[in-house]
Design a protein around this motif. Structure first.
Motif, PDB file in Angstrom:
ATOM      1  N   ASN A 135      29.954  39.168   1.289  1.00  0.00           N
ATOM      2  CA  ASN A 135      29.139  38.147   1.954  1.00  0.00           C
ATOM      3  C   ASN A 135      27.711  38.243   1.443  1.00  0.00           C
ATOM      4  N   VAL A 136      26.995  37.149   1.577  1.00  0.00           N
ATOM      5  CA  VAL A 136      25.564  37.138   1.276  1.00  0.00           C
ATOM      6  C   VAL A 136      24.830  36.649   2.510  1.00  0.00           C
ATOM      7  N   LEU A 137      23.849  37.453   2.951  1.00  0.00           N
ATOM      8  CA  LEU A 137      23.057  37.095   4.120  1.00  0.00           C
ATOM      9  C   LEU A 137      21.736  36.495   3.666  1.00  0.00           C
ATOM     10  N   LYS A 138      21.442  35.281   4.145  1.00  0.00           N
ATOM     11  CA  LYS A 138      20.195  34.600   3.800  1.00  0.00           C
ATOM     12  C   LYS A 138      19.530  34.070   5.052  1.00  0.00           C
ATOM     13  N   LEU A 139      18.208  33.860   4.948  1.00  0.00           N
ATOM     14  CA  LEU A 139      17.449  33.273   6.041  1.00  0.00           C
ATOM     15  C   LEU A 139      17.221  31.786   5.759  1.00  0.00           C
ATOM     16  N   THR A 140      17.099  31.003   6.805  1.00  0.00           N
ATOM     17  CA  THR A 140      16.951  29.543   6.629  1.00  0.00           C
ATOM     18  C   THR A 140      15.518  29.137   6.317  1.00  0.00           C
ATOM     19  N   ASP A 141      14.554  29.962   6.670  1.00  0.00           N
ATOM     20  CA  ASP A 141      13.154  29.653   6.395  1.00  0.00           C
ATOM     21  C   ASP A 141      12.924  29.653   4.881  1.00  0.00           C
ATOM     22  N   LYS A 142      12.296  28.599   4.392  1.00  0.00           N
ATOM     23  CA  LYS A 142      12.108  28.455   2.932  1.00  0.00           C
ATOM     24  C   LYS A 142      11.240  29.557   2.347  1.00  0.00           C
ATOM     25  N   LYS A 143      10.315  30.096   3.135  1.00  0.00           N
ATOM     26  CA  LYS A 143       9.439  31.144   2.582  1.00  0.00           C
ATOM     27  C   LYS A 143      10.194  32.455   2.347  1.00  0.00           C
ATOM     28  N   ASP A 147      14.773  36.120  -0.522  1.00  0.00           N
ATOM     29  CA  ASP A 147      15.134  37.422   0.060  1.00  0.00           C
ATOM     30  C   ASP A 147      16.527  37.315   0.687  1.00  0.00           C
ATOM     31  N   PHE A 148      17.430  38.113   0.200  1.00  0.00           N
ATOM     32  CA  PHE A 148      18.807  38.093   0.717  1.00  0.00           C
ATOM     33  C   PHE A 148      19.428  39.482   0.553  1.00  0.00           C
ATOM     34  N   VAL A 149      20.580  39.651   1.191  1.00  0.00           N
ATOM     35  CA  VAL A 149      21.340  40.894   1.094  1.00  0.00           C
ATOM     36  C   VAL A 149      22.778  40.548   0.756  1.00  0.00           C
ATOM     37  N   LYS A 150      23.302  41.222  -0.256  1.00  0.00           N
ATOM     38  CA  LYS A 150      24.699  41.034  -0.634  1.00  0.00           C
ATOM     39  C   LYS A 150      25.531  42.177  -0.034  1.00  0.00           C
ATOM     40  N   GLY A 212      15.606  45.823  -3.311  1.00  0.00           N
ATOM     41  CA  GLY A 212      15.407  44.473  -2.808  1.00  0.00           C
ATOM     42  C   GLY A 212      15.886  44.221  -1.404  1.00  0.00           C
ATOM     43  N   ASN A 213      16.758  45.071  -0.877  1.00  0.00           N
ATOM     44  CA  ASN A 213      17.318  44.815   0.449  1.00  0.00           C
ATOM     45  C   ASN A 213      16.332  45.088   1.584  1.00  0.00           C
ATOM     46  N   ALA A 217      15.251  43.016   5.449  1.00  0.00           N
ATOM     47  CA  ALA A 217      15.102  43.638   6.770  1.00  0.00           C
ATOM     48  C   ALA A 217      13.706  43.392   7.340  1.00  0.00           C
ATOM     49  N   GLN A 218      12.691  43.455   6.485  1.00  0.00           N
ATOM     50  CA  GLN A 218      11.331  43.185   6.946  1.00  0.00           C
ATOM     51  C   GLN A 218      11.191  41.738   7.414  1.00  0.00           C
ATOM     52  N   ASP A 219      11.820  40.813   6.676  1.00  0.00           N
ATOM     53  CA  ASP A 219      11.749  39.402   7.062  1.00  0.00           C
ATOM     54  C   ASP A 219      12.421  39.159   8.411  1.00  0.00           C
ATOM     55  N   VAL A 220      13.565  39.817   8.640  1.00  0.00           N
ATOM     56  CA  VAL A 220      14.296  39.620   9.897  1.00  0.00           C
ATOM     57  C   VAL A 220      13.457  40.066  11.089  1.00  0.00           C
TER      58      VAL A 220
END
Length: 385
Positions: A135-143, A147-150, A212-213, A217-220
């Protein structure tokens, strides 16, 4: 050395050799269980996150080992942040968290399986949304789009199958063959907010140590305001207080400990055989008849009744003559004296003297002295020797 000691020594040496061979040939295995323990360095523990959490929350983080129900019954708090990472609470504790949120606190719930009563109150249902191995985890905010986690190891595949209209989606699970599914939401609840993330796996050691991961976590956690944050850690962390934790956490010491226990058990086993107990010395029953006779004799001596004692001694002697020698004792005459002399073999002078003293003892008017009692006692004992 005795034979038993040699046997123990041989068994101990054999066990040590077997353990040494097992240790040399042992292959290191990785524990892939999802424990989410802050003290575990295994892939899916939270050891790295626990060490970095203070910096992540800018020094405002406080770890709480009590359950929320107990903690909030003891402490009255101003609005603050609440963090829960894959922790199972009772219904009362979840209600305490909701009560704090309704008063202005923000709760960050990273729980793959939320109790139904709580999800009903928040306004969503979680379930299995993905069955892919990656799976790939992404945030919906464009900024945060870069930043994602695989997740390439055992993703849970959990997400939200139903969300009420007023719920804001902050993150999604992205797959090649399926449409994006929500896995991170924000819900207004009273005066505060609830942030729910169904995939806490990205906080484990395995994923945080990948390049990169950490940024994801910081964004979340950046959605939480800068204020006091309470992290209700898992009760499993209390196990680290166990007094044997250092020994059991070190492989060499752990093997030494188990060898010691095994040797101790073998020692008890081989010494459990029945051993001969010391037989206590039992004293034979003492014959007190002689003591009784002596006591009676001393009583007579103290009373000074020599005549009565001389009569009883004579009576006892004559009874013994009748029973043992079968001689009639009715008349103590010359014929009696001859029969007694023939059967005892004693001289006539001794027998005549004894008969004279016996007659004196039987005469109730005779004067008996101590010397007479002593003499008859000696003569009668000599006759029956």
């Amino acid at each position: 050395m005795n034979k038993t000691f040699k046997t123990y020594a041989a068994i101990f040496i054999i066990v040590m050799i077997i353990l040494a061979l097992l240790e040399v040939n042992k292959k290191e295995t990785t524990d892939w269980r999802k424990n989410f323990d802050i003290n575990e360095k295994s892939p899916f523990g939270l050891f790295v996150f626990n060490n970095e959490a203070k910096n992540l929350f800018k020094g405002n983080l406080k770890k709480i080992e009590q359950i929320p129900y107990e903690y909030y019954n003891q402490h009255k708090k101003d609005p603050h942040n609440i963090v829960v990472i894959e922790n199972n609470f009772d219904k009362e504790s979840w209600n305490k968290i909701l009560a704090q949120v309704s008063e202005g606190s923000d709760a960050f719930l990273m729980v793959s399986r939320m109790p139904k009563e709580i999800s009903d109150s928040i306004g969503y249902y979680d379930s299995e949304i993905s069955f892919e191995e990656e799976n790939v985890l992404k945030l919906t905010d464009k900024k945060y789009q870069n930043d994602f986690v695989k997740l390439d190891k055992f993703p849970s595949g959990r997400g939200f199958s139903f969300i009420k209209p007023n719920v804001e989606v902050l993150g999604k699970t992205v797959e090649k063959k399926n449409t994006d599914q929500a896995n991170f939401i924000k819900v207004k609840f009273g005066k505060g907010h609830i942030y729910a993330h169904t995939e806490p796996l990205f906080l484990t050691n395995y994923y945080l140590l990948k390049p990169g991961n950490v940024k994801y976590a910081q964004d979340v956690f950046s959605y939480l305001p800068d204020r006091e944050t309470l992290w209700f850690v898992s009760n499993k962390s209390s196990a680290s207080r166990f007094f044997m934790r250092f020994v059991l956490s070190n492989p060499a010491l752990k093997y030494a400990w188990w060898v010691f226990l095994g040797g101790f058990i073998l020692f008890i086993f081989f010494n459990a055989k029945r051993k001969q107990r010391i037989v206590p010395v039992t004293e034979p029953l003492r014959n007190t008849s002689l003591d009784f006779v002596k006591s009676i004799g001393n009583l007579y001596l103290q009373e000074g009744d020599f005549h009565d004692m001389m009569a009883k001694k004579s009576q006892y002697f004559l009874n013994k003559v009748r029973m043992d020698l079968l001689i009639d004792t009715q008349n103590l005459d010359e014929e009696f004296a001859k029969k007694l002399q023939l059967k005892t073999g004693k001289n006539m002078e001794m027998i005549n003297e004894a008969i004279a003293l016996i007659k004196k003892g039987q005469d109730p008017y005779a004067s008996v002295m101590k010397e007479d009692l002593t003499r008859i006692n000696k003569l009668l004992d000599e006759i029956f020797k």
